[in-house]
Design a protein around this motif. Sequence first.
Motif, PDB file in Angstrom:
ATOM      1  N   PHE A  47       0.829  -1.198   0.000  1.00 34.37           N
ATOM      2  CA  PHE A  47       0.000   0.000   0.000  1.00 34.37           C
ATOM      3  C   PHE A  47       0.869   1.256   0.000  1.00 34.37           C
ATOM      4  CE2 PHE A  47      -1.894   3.336   2.730  1.00 34.37           C
ATOM      5  CZ  PHE A  47      -2.898   3.746   1.867  1.00 34.37           C
ATOM      6  N   VAL A  48       1.884   1.280   0.839  1.00 30.17           N
ATOM      7  CA  VAL A  48       2.770   2.450   0.900  1.00 30.17           C
ATOM      8  C   VAL A  48       3.457   2.671  -0.437  1.00 30.17           C
ATOM      9  CG1 VAL A  48       4.855   3.390   1.959  1.00 30.17           C
ATOM     10  CG2 VAL A  48       3.124   2.289   3.388  1.00 30.17           C
ATOM     11  N   ALA A  49       3.930   1.590  -1.052  1.00 29.30           N
ATOM     12  CA  ALA A  49       4.606   1.720  -2.345  1.00 29.30           C
ATOM     13  C   ALA A  49       3.662   2.285  -3.409  1.00 29.30           C
ATOM     14  CB  ALA A  49       5.160   0.362  -2.777  1.00 29.30           C
ATOM     15  N   CYS A  50       2.432   1.806  -3.423  1.00 29.25           N
ATOM     16  CA  CYS A  50       1.461   2.297  -4.411  1.00 29.25           C
ATOM     17  C   CYS A  50       1.105   3.761  -4.159  1.00 29.25           C
ATOM     18  CB  CYS A  50       0.203   1.432  -4.374  1.00 29.25           C
ATOM     19  SG  CYS A  50       0.442  -0.248  -5.000  1.00 29.25           S
ATOM     20  N   ALA A  51       0.976   4.128  -2.890  1.00 26.02           N
ATOM     21  CA  ALA A  51       0.653   5.519  -2.562  1.00 26.02           C
ATOM     22  C   ALA A  51       1.789   6.457  -2.972  1.00 26.02           C
ATOM     23  CB  ALA A  51       0.359   5.649  -1.076  1.00 26.02           C
ATOM     24  N   LEU A  52       3.024   6.039  -2.697  1.00 31.91           N
ATOM     25  CA  LEU A  52       4.170   6.861  -3.103  1.00 31.91           C
ATOM     26  C   LEU A  52       4.267   6.963  -4.624  1.00 31.91           C
ATOM     27  CD1 LEU A  52       6.881   5.681  -0.541  1.00 31.91           C
ATOM     28  CD2 LEU A  52       5.523   7.785  -0.495  1.00 31.91           C
ATOM     29  N   LEU A  53       3.933   5.887  -5.303  1.00 30.72           N
ATOM     30  CA  LEU A  53       3.927   5.921  -6.769  1.00 30.72           C
ATOM     31  C   LEU A  53       2.863   6.888  -7.282  1.00 30.72           C
ATOM     32  CD1 LEU A  53       4.973   4.845  -9.461  1.00 30.72           C
ATOM     33  CD2 LEU A  53       3.310   2.968  -9.271  1.00 30.72           C
ATOM     34  N   ALA A  54       1.701   6.917  -6.633  1.00 32.58           N
ATOM     35  CA  ALA A  54       0.648   7.847  -7.029  1.00 32.58           C
ATOM     36  C   ALA A  54       1.103   9.289  -6.861  1.00 32.58           C
ATOM     37  CB  ALA A  54      -0.616   7.593  -6.199  1.00 32.58           C
ATOM     38  N   ILE A  55       1.818   9.578  -5.772  1.00 40.14           N
ATOM     39  CA  ILE A  55       2.344  10.934  -5.568  1.00 40.14           C
ATOM     40  C   ILE A  55       3.379  11.270  -6.638  1.00 40.14           C
ATOM     41  CG2 ILE A  55       3.665  12.393  -4.006  1.00 40.14           C
ATOM     42  CD1 ILE A  55       2.414  10.892  -1.674  1.00 40.14           C
TER      43      ILE A  55
END
Length: 339
Positions: free
Chosen positions: A135-143
């Motif tokens: 989840f953290v990796a996907c959120a950082l990718l979205a940013i």
Amino acid sequence: MPNVAETFLLSRFARFAAAALLLLAAFTLWQAAYAAAVTSAICAVMVWTRYRAGIAKDSTLPLAIARVSNLLFLTALTPAILANAPGLSQWSYVYPLATFALWSLGWAVLLVLPYLALVIIAGLDPALGPDRHQFVACALLAILLSAVFVFLREYKSRQLAPLRRTDELTQAASRDYLSADLHKEIQRSEREGIEMAVLLIGLDIHRGAPLPEDDIRAILPRIGRYLHSQLRDFDSYYRVADLQFLAILPGINTTEATRRAEVIRQDLGSLLASHDLTLTVSAGVAGLNIGDDADSLQQSAGRALQRAQQQGGNRTQSFSAWSGADGTGASGTEATSHD
């Protein structure tokens, strides 16, 4: 604001996206997934009001609603991010891009920081299990992707700003270039000894009459396309006010320009009537005289149009610099035609 083609596409996208999100909200509400229903409804409001802000003459209210919806969006997502709620935390990937689309760059960065803090807190919570790292990796990718899109948007805006010559709604040339272009045409006419005229078209707004702003904004692109089809390839036209267009007509004297103006005026009146608009159209024409410059020629056309509208509108008025002053603010008139 987007150009005509983009406006058409964005309108269809906004309608479809808002309708789809509302249907999703209704479905999740039926499934008793109340948090997802609220989030879907907030996103629907955000999409639609952001689109309305882009096309409205006064975008203050729809943009404010869109921004408030954006803040409510983060509020609704906060429990889902902290709990890594399945099926709902994925909504959080939309938040950074929506924020950068709705706010100025500085405000958007500030509003993404709380989101980033929530993501980091969720990533540090061992109770969420190994899925928290994904989840953290996907959120950082979205940013990161949002930052790339913002960079490309700002880069495109800065690169294209000096090249923009057209009004995005009507495709008429921008008023910023009018004086320079008119000055060049005057010099060329004087150098080559040819005549020239300018034509100012305006929609008649009568005091006390209601103004259907949305209907007028919808018809303005058609007016722009009509003028483009009627003018010659070497003529140029400009949107000089919300409801006024000025055309430069090289090689034409005042009499011929007045005849053309009357044809254009009547056709535009028919166009407005075909869309159930009761507005009328007036035109002011001014020919190039010795001693005229870009400012004086525009003023002459403006006075002719003002004279036409003061006489009740729905007419074409030409201007003559030698007719003497009258009581209306125009120096004189040499021809008038109306329905």
